[in-house]
Design a protein around this motif. Structure first.
Motif, mmCIF file in Angstrom:
data_model
loop_
_atom_site.group_PDB
_atom_site.id
_atom_site.type_symbol
_atom_site.label_atom_id
_atom_site.label_comp_id
_atom_site.label_asym_id
_atom_site.label_seq_id
_atom_site.Cartn_x
_atom_site.Cartn_y
_atom_site.Cartn_z
ATOM 1 N N UNK A 75 9.081 -2.945 -4.234
ATOM 2 C CA UNK A 75 9.078 -3.372 -2.829
ATOM 3 C C UNK A 75 8.603 -2.231 -1.921
ATOM 4 N N UNK A 76 9.038 -1.015 -2.241
ATOM 5 C CA UNK A 76 8.685 0.148 -1.425
ATOM 6 C C UNK A 76 7.180 0.437 -1.485
ATOM 7 N N UNK A 122 5.119 0.613 1.957
ATOM 8 C CA UNK A 122 4.461 1.845 2.394
ATOM 9 C C UNK A 122 2.963 1.645 2.609
ATOM 10 N N UNK A 123 2.303 0.903 1.722
ATOM 11 C CA UNK A 123 0.869 0.661 1.896
ATOM 12 C C UNK A 123 0.600 -0.289 3.060
ATOM 13 N N UNK A 124 1.515 -1.235 3.290
ATOM 14 C CA UNK A 124 1.360 -2.124 4.451
ATOM 15 C C UNK A 124 1.519 -1.339 5.743
ATOM 16 N N UNK A 134 -2.373 -0.977 -3.668
ATOM 17 C CA UNK A 134 -0.965 -0.901 -4.094
ATOM 18 C C UNK A 134 -0.731 -1.742 -5.342
ATOM 19 N N UNK A 135 -1.277 -2.946 -5.357
ATOM 20 C CA UNK A 135 -1.050 -3.843 -6.492
ATOM 21 C C UNK A 135 -1.786 -3.394 -7.750
ATOM 22 N N UNK A 136 -2.897 -2.681 -7.570
ATOM 23 C CA UNK A 136 -3.615 -2.140 -8.723
ATOM 24 C C UNK A 136 -2.878 -0.930 -9.295
ATOM 25 N N UNK A 182 1.342 9.019 0.493
ATOM 26 C CA UNK A 182 2.249 9.977 1.111
ATOM 27 C C UNK A 182 3.581 9.325 1.470
ATOM 28 N N UNK A 183 3.505 8.152 2.117
ATOM 29 C CA UNK A 183 4.743 7.437 2.480
ATOM 30 C C UNK A 183 5.544 7.057 1.229
ATOM 31 N N UNK A 184 4.814 6.620 0.205
ATOM 32 C CA UNK A 184 5.498 6.211 -1.037
ATOM 33 C C UNK A 184 6.211 7.391 -1.676
#
Length: 467
Positions: free
Chosen positions: A42-43, A47-49, A68-70, A134-136
């Protein structure tokens, strides 16, 4: 004044041992792993959104979410491999953070490498992907820190059960471990006493790590018992080939070295698969066979008005006792609770209904309940009664490896049974043939083999030695 009898002493020992049984932490750890997997997934998306929102001005921007999904499957694959979701990661948040961030960086590099060669890099926004990474990374570390705080508060910071058995060896000040004196529980590693082994089995139940400190002359006996119990066991010792050590563990902070002498026959994944197979097969069998079970129960009751079930103490996993269920096939006044006399042809103790259900193995069907309870498995070494003998010798007196067959749960059927090794044990070879098959099964377990044994069992439900 009350007289102290051996039976009373055994009862007191049993009660004191039961008070020492620790709750299992394995299910709690599995739940924690599942929560972390879901939270990390979920994170990633969040984070990518958020990165796309800040850079592109659009929430859930398709190109950012595609990145993100890849990346997520590659991240999970690497994280599972590098122990991001492991026992140490639960107990050490800095280790967990390093592994998680490392898995993130490797997965990002891998996706970029694939994108370079497939010329699809231009499909991604470098700025939003970088921000997303970075956020992730920040949230991965923050989540591990929060997890550590939750574990410290709700689990008292304990993620594994560890036990030190002091049997007169050098001191081993293992922080966070329970400690017992072997003498307090009358534990003798050289003994073949089933009651002693039952006490030891209960003390080792749910322990993730067991360390034994003992004199040199007792190390080989303790190594053997730990293997039989199917636990991860270590012995404080200098390297010794006769112990059959499978590894060496150094405790630098304690200035001690232990030999790893047992790890248990099945890993976590294998135990989950085997238990799932047991529950599915036993649950389905109980539903399908319910009419037959009811009819047999009624026939047994009508024949002599006695109890339907025969409950007998048997030896189970870790050499612990458990109550095994069978349909009663003998006259109530002739029941043999210790199993000292094996049933034979034309046995005068067997009832008319009993002769039929023994010949067709229907008398064993109530053990489906034992499987659902977790005392038994669908496939495994068959459990024996305490008084079982061959050539007038107890089984463990014939071959000491007999205790090692109990490192797995006993089974409703097994490799020995489908090979025809069943019925009375009149000769020592009757026992050694079964033991050889049991140890072979334990050494080469696989889910596929369990399925094969179940299918082969259908063909040997009736057998010339089933009486």
């Amino acid at each position: 004044m009350n007289r102290v009898t051996p039976k009373l002493l055994e009862s007191v020992r049993h009660q004191s041992v039961e008070s020492k049984v620790v709750p299992s932490l394995e299910r709690r750890r599995l739940r924690a792993y599942a929560v972390m997997l879901l939270a990390d997934g979920a994170m990633f998306h969040l984070c990518f959104a958020l990165a796309a929102m800040l850079w592109e001005g659009r929430w859930w921007e398709p190109r950012a979410m595609l990145a993100a999904q890849a990346m997520l499957p590659a991240y999970f694959t690497i994280a599972l491999y590098n122990r991001t979701y492991g026992v140490r990661a639960l107990g050490d948040w800095l280790f967990a953070s390093r592994q998680a961030v490392g898995a993130l960086l490797v997965s990002a590099a891998l996706i970029n490498f694939v994108g370079f060669y497939t010329k699809t890099n231009e499909d991604f926004s470098r700025a939003s992907v970088t921000l997303g990474l970075l956020f992730t990374a920040i949230l991965l570390v923050a989540l591990r820190r929060v997890q550590a705080m939750v574990i410290a508060r709700q689990w008292d910071g304990r993620v594994t059960n560890r036990l030190v058995i002091d049997d007169g060896g050098s001191s081993f000040p293992f922080d966070g471990a329970d400690r017992i004196l072997a003498a307090d529980y009358n534990l003798d590693p050289a003994s073949h006493d089933p009651f002693m082994l039952d006490r030891l089995g209960k003390l080792l139940r749910n322990q993730d790590q067991v360390v034994v400190s003992c004199p040199r002359e007792r190390r080989e006996d303790w190594a053997f018992l730990l293997k039989c119990a199917g636990v991860y066991g270590e012995i404080v010792s200098e390297p010794a080939h006769s112990l059959g050590a499978v590894g060496v563990h150094r405790y630098d902070e304690l200035d001690r070295t232990t030999l790893v002498v047992s790890t248990g026959p099945l890993g976590l994944r294998a135990r989950i698969l085997k238990r799932a197979f047991d529950v599915v097969v036993a649950g389905s069998a109980l539903l399908v066979l319910a009419p037959l079970l009811i009819v047999v129960a009624v026939l047994i009751k009508l024949e002599d008005r006695g109890p339907v079930l025969f409950i007998q103490r048997r030896l189970g996993r870790g050499n612990q006792f458990f109550d095994m269920f069978k349909f009663r096939s003998m006259r109530e006044d002739k029941l043999d609770h210790t199993g000292e006399r094996s049933a034979g042809r034309e046995d005068d103790r067997v009832t008319r209904v009993g002769a039929f259900i023994r010949r067709t193995s229907i008398d064993e069907l109530p053990q489906i309940i034992n499987v659902l309870k977790g005392d038994m498995s669908i496939v495994g070494p068959r459990p024996h009664a305490l008084g079982s003998r061959a050539n007038n010798k107890y089984f463990w007196d014939i071959d000491r490896q007999y205790w090692q067959r109990h490192c797995l749960k006993p089974g409703l059927t097994g490799l020995a049974q489908v090979r025809g090794h069943r019925g009375a044990t009149e000769h020592e070879k009757d026992l050694t043939d079964r033991l050889q098959s049991d140890l072979e099964y334990i050494a080469g377990w696989s889910l596929r083999r369990d399925i094969e044994i179940v299918l082969r069992t259908v063909r040997v439900l009736t057998h010339e030695n089933a009486y």
